[in-house]
Each structure stands twice: as C-alpha cells, then as structure tokens.
Design a protein around this motif. Structure first.
Motif, short mmCIF file in Angstrom:
data_model
loop_
_atom_site.label_atom_id
_atom_site.label_comp_id
_atom_site.label_asym_id
_atom_site.label_seq_id
_atom_site.Cartn_x
_atom_site.Cartn_y
_atom_site.Cartn_z
N VAL A 150 16.76 23.49 -82.58
CA VAL A 150 17.91 23.28 -81.70
C VAL A 150 17.76 21.98 -80.93
N GLN A 151 16.56 21.72 -80.43
CA GLN A 151 16.34 20.48 -79.69
C GLN A 151 16.55 19.26 -80.59
N GLN A 152 16.14 19.37 -81.84
CA GLN A 152 16.36 18.27 -82.78
C GLN A 152 17.85 18.05 -83.01
N SER A 153 18.61 19.14 -83.10
CA SER A 153 20.06 19.01 -83.28
C SER A 153 20.71 18.34 -82.07
N LEU A 154 20.25 18.70 -80.89
CA LEU A 154 20.78 18.05 -79.68
C LEU A 154 20.44 16.57 -79.66
N LYS A 159 22.31 26.94 -83.57
CA LYS A 159 22.18 27.92 -82.48
C LYS A 159 22.52 29.32 -82.96
N ILE A 160 23.54 29.43 -83.82
CA ILE A 160 23.91 30.75 -84.36
C ILE A 160 22.76 31.31 -85.19
N ASP A 161 22.18 30.48 -86.04
CA ASP A 161 21.05 30.93 -86.86
C ASP A 161 19.88 31.37 -85.98
N VAL A 162 19.61 30.60 -84.93
CA VAL A 162 18.52 30.96 -84.02
C VAL A 162 18.82 32.27 -83.31
N ALA A 163 20.06 32.44 -82.85
CA ALA A 163 20.43 33.67 -82.13
C ALA A 163 20.26 34.90 -83.03
N VAL A 164 20.70 34.79 -84.29
CA VAL A 164 20.59 35.92 -85.22
C VAL A 164 19.12 36.20 -85.55
N ASN A 165 18.36 35.15 -85.84
CA ASN A 165 16.95 35.33 -86.22
C ASN A 165 16.13 35.88 -85.06
N VAL A 166 16.37 35.38 -83.85
CA VAL A 166 15.63 35.89 -82.69
C VAL A 166 16.00 37.34 -82.43
N SER A 167 17.27 37.68 -82.56
CA SER A 167 17.71 39.06 -82.34
C SER A 167 17.06 40.01 -83.34
N LYS A 168 17.03 39.60 -84.60
CA LYS A 168 16.40 40.46 -85.62
C LYS A 168 14.91 40.60 -85.36
N ALA A 169 14.25 39.50 -84.97
CA ALA A 169 12.82 39.58 -84.65
C ALA A 169 12.59 40.47 -83.43
N PHE A 170 13.50 40.39 -82.46
CA PHE A 170 13.44 41.24 -81.27
C PHE A 170 13.52 42.71 -81.67
N TYR A 171 14.48 43.05 -82.53
CA TYR A 171 14.62 44.43 -82.99
C TYR A 171 13.40 44.87 -83.81
N ASP A 172 12.85 43.96 -84.58
CA ASP A 172 11.69 44.30 -85.40
C ASP A 172 10.49 44.64 -84.53
#
Length: 442
Positions: free
Chosen positions: A50-54, A142-155
């Motif tokens: 995300v920081q690289q994208s910014l 950001k969308i990819d990060v939000a989805v991946n973090v959420s799935k890792a959170f649930y895991d």
C-alpha cells in the motif's frame, strides 16, 4: 545564572519534545486494540504494498509536473573559451590570409518557449486520467489488503476457538479419567475405561499442542499482511454475537461492473489509450517554438586582456519543425494505437465475464457454507444436549464409558465444525463482497 537557567530550560524542552516524538512513533507501530477494523486500518498504513502504491501516486504526479514544465520558458546559459594554436585561414581575393584571433570566449543566454508541441500537449491532456489511474491502483491494493487481512484475522480466530474447544475437552476428559480411575479402584469396572480415558486425553493434548504451534504461524501471516513489526504481540478483540449477526448478506444482488475498481481502471486506461491515439495522429502536425538569444563575444590575440572588450550579438525568432516524410513510421504507430484500443475493448469484455464467474462461484460457496453453518449450529445444540444426558446416565451407572466417550467426541466435533462453518461463512462473504465491488476501504 540567567544564561545557565535559559540553557537548561531550552535543553529540557528539546528533550521532552524528542521523547514525545519517539513515543508517538512507538504508538503508531503498536496496535493496542486489535479489532478487525483496526487491523485493516493498521495494514493500510504500514503494509509495504500500500505504501508503495501511495508513493507511485506521488511519482506519477511528479512525472506529469515534469512534462508540463516544458510549457514554461526554458532559459539556458552557455559559455566557452577557445585558444587557437594556429589561426584558421580564409581565401580572400585570391590570397590566403589568417583570420580570427588566438583567444575567443562566448557567454550566451538562450531562451525558448514551446508554442505547440505534441509531447507537452499529451502530458497536459492525460494529467487527470493518469493521476486517477494511479489512485485506482492504490484502491485496488487496499481492497486486496483488506480482504487478505480479514481472512487471516478469521483464520487466527478459528484456530484460537479450536484451542478453546480442546481446552474444554481436556477438562472434561480429565474429569472422566478421574471418575474412571476411581471406579476402577472401587472395583466397579475394569481398567479398560481408565485406559480409554487416558488415550483420549493424550490425543486431545497432542492436538492442542499442534494447534498452538499452528496458531503462531497464523499470527505470523497476519503480522506480515498487516506490516506489523513491533515486538509486542497483539491480542485479537472481537464480538461473537456481532460476528454471528453479520453473516447474512443479500444473495439477490446483481453485479454492477462500475463498482469494481478493476473495471474503473480499464475504463481509465481506455481513455488514456484514446489520447495516445490522438497523440500519434498529431505527429503530422508541425512543432512551433519561439527562440531568442543574447551572446557576449570576447576576442583578443592575448589572454590577459581577452575580457576587456565585448562584441555582443542577439536575435529572436520562431522555429518551425515540420516532418514531411518518415517512411511509414507515423502510419504504423497510428495503427498500433488503434489495435491497442481494440485490445482494451476485449480486456473489458474478458473482465466482465470474469466478474460474473467470480460472483457466481463466491455466491455458491457462500450459500453452501451458510447452509453448513445452520446445520452445524443445530448439531452443536443436539450434541451438547446428548452429552449432558449421557454424562448424567454414566455417573448413575446406566450408560457405559464407551457411550460417554462417543458423546464427548461428537460434542467436540460439533463445536469444531460450528466454529469452522462460522468463519468459512465470514470468509466467503468477503469473496462475495469483493466480486460485487462493495468491500469497504477506510
């Protein structure tokens, strides 16, 4: 004394400010309240992608500014000095005579102003779209990060829940082992029940140990996706009732391509490609530039008095550059731009088909997991009721220990399956939202 007091006061103030800055930086890198939303927001501030994208957004903006700078007047200074060991010769009236001076120096200022230039015009027309495309790329990341973090959170939550289930199971098995041992010592049963209880307890402890090690790895994955580098460990905070209430989504929703950031990005690329096609067509137009110069000329046979006398010259004019024939290069470049534009149309069609497929697969998976969730929820209630009944009957001597072990195993399996179904529903819900383009990005 006043000076000493002043120095001490200023030094103390600077020290306090420095400590405050370090404390603020430390607070920014440590997550205090690790809710799902806080984890996602933390990741969007610290995850490298995300920081690289910014940074890419800023780079794109600076590149455009650099191109647009060519619209501004260009002023250059040129200076040179030349010493002639032999003077050049000139043929005048049938006689060859030396010409010029042994020392010469020129200091000149050149000024130019682009009036029409297709490169600068392209940068001017594509500025808004280029910045928009860069920002859309950031949103996609950001969308990819939000989805991946959420799935890792649930895991992580699922593994922690499985450990909790095993902890409860071990407590029950330890109590069963104690009861079986007491009954064996009292001569009521043989040692078979005692040994079975020991085997079951050992298996549960081994499984808990495996899950505890797996939990460390899953936390590491979550840290990596969040960009979390602090030494302090985080403890996930969640509301089970709230999570259970958030599993339902509208399964009748239809796909709107315009909500997908990938589709928006392709439309922006297509707009940029149209401008690029126009740019290639501009290659048949001339370039027009206003130019001017003022030169200081110094000439002398000796070096020491070289800069005593100046022989200036100056001029102003307009420079026109018109390409007449370049083979078929311009025609081929126009055809390439047209083909690339057509190719983008096919990319859009392919993306639409892909989005429809993604939504169909995500919705099917969600519906399946949702059905499993309700089934496992009912099974859990039944397994808990059966276990409590058989446990009372076993202690009363009505049921055998084998039936108790079977009921306890069914309860543990039901608890594990329920937790797994819950987090699978939540994860599949994210896939549906991503397919619909409704994932919220802070």
């Amino acid at each position: 004394m006043k000076k000493i007091f002043y120095v001490v006061f200023v030094s103390s103030g600077l020290s306090i400010c420095t400590l405050a800055v370090h404390a603020q930086k430390a607070a920014d890198t440590v997550l205090q309240n690790a809710t799902l939303q806080n984890c996602v927001e933390f990741a969007e501030k610290h995850y490298p992608l995300v920081q690289q994208s910014l940074l890419d957004e800023q780079i794109t903006d600076r590149q455009i500014r650099s191109k647009l700078a060519d619209w501004l007047p260009q002023l250059n200074l040129n200076a040179n000095y030349q010493n002639n060991f032999q003077l050049p010769s000139a043929f005048i009236n049938g006689t060859v005579i030396p010409s010029g001076t042994y020392n010469s120096s020129t200091v000149g200022f050149n000024l130019s102003q682009n009036i029409f230039n297709r490169d600068v015009l392209l940068a001017s027309r594509t500025r808004t779209d280029a910045i928009r495309l860069s920002r859309q790329t950031t949103v996609s990341d950001k969308i990819d990060v939000a989805v991946n973090v959420s799935k890792a959170f649930y895991d992580v939550l699922l593994t922690e829940k499985q450990i909790e289930v095993l902890n409860d199971d071990i407590v029950r098995l330890e109590r069963n082992l104690k009861d079986a041992y007491n009954q064996y010592q009292g001569g009521l049963v043989d040692k078979t029940d005692y040994k079975r209880a020991t085997i079951s307890l050992n298996n549960s402890r081994a499984e808990r140990r495996t899950d505890q090690e797996a939990l460390k790895a899953k936390y590491a994955i979550l840290y990596q996706l969040m960009g979390y580098t602090a030494k302090d460990t985080i403890h996930l905070v969640y509301d089970s009732a709230q999570m259970t209430g958030e599993i339902i989504i509208d399964t009748m929703a239809t796909v709107d391509f315009t909500k997908r950031i990938e589709y928006q990005s392709l439309l922006t690329k297509k707009k940029l490609q149209r401008t690029d096609l126009q740019y290639e067509k501009w290659s048949y137009l001339p370039s027009l530039t206003a130019v001017g110069a003022y030169n200081f000329n110094y000439l002398n046979d000796r070096f020491s008095p070289l800069y005593n006398n100046n022989f200036p010259n100056s001029y102003a004019g307009v420079q026109l550059s018109f390409p007449i024939f370049q083979g078929t290069k311009r025609t081929q470049n126009i055809k390439i731009a047209e083909l690339q534009l057509t190719r983008l149309d096919w990319d859009i069609i392919d993306l639409q088909n892909s989005i429809n497929s993604q939504y169909a697969q995500a919705l099917a998976a969600y519906k399946g997991f949702l059905t499993d969730y309700f089934v496992e929820k009912d099974n859990l209630d039944l397994a808990r009721e059966v276990f409590n009944t058989i446990q009372l009957q076993y202690r009363s001597g009505i049921k055998t220990y084998l039936e108790l072990i079977t009921a306890e195993t069914d309860l543990r399996t039901a608890e594990s399956n329920y937790s797994n179904a819950l987090y699978q529903v939540l994860s599949s819900k994210l896939d549906v939202q991503k397919a619909l383009g409704t994932v919220f990005v802070p």
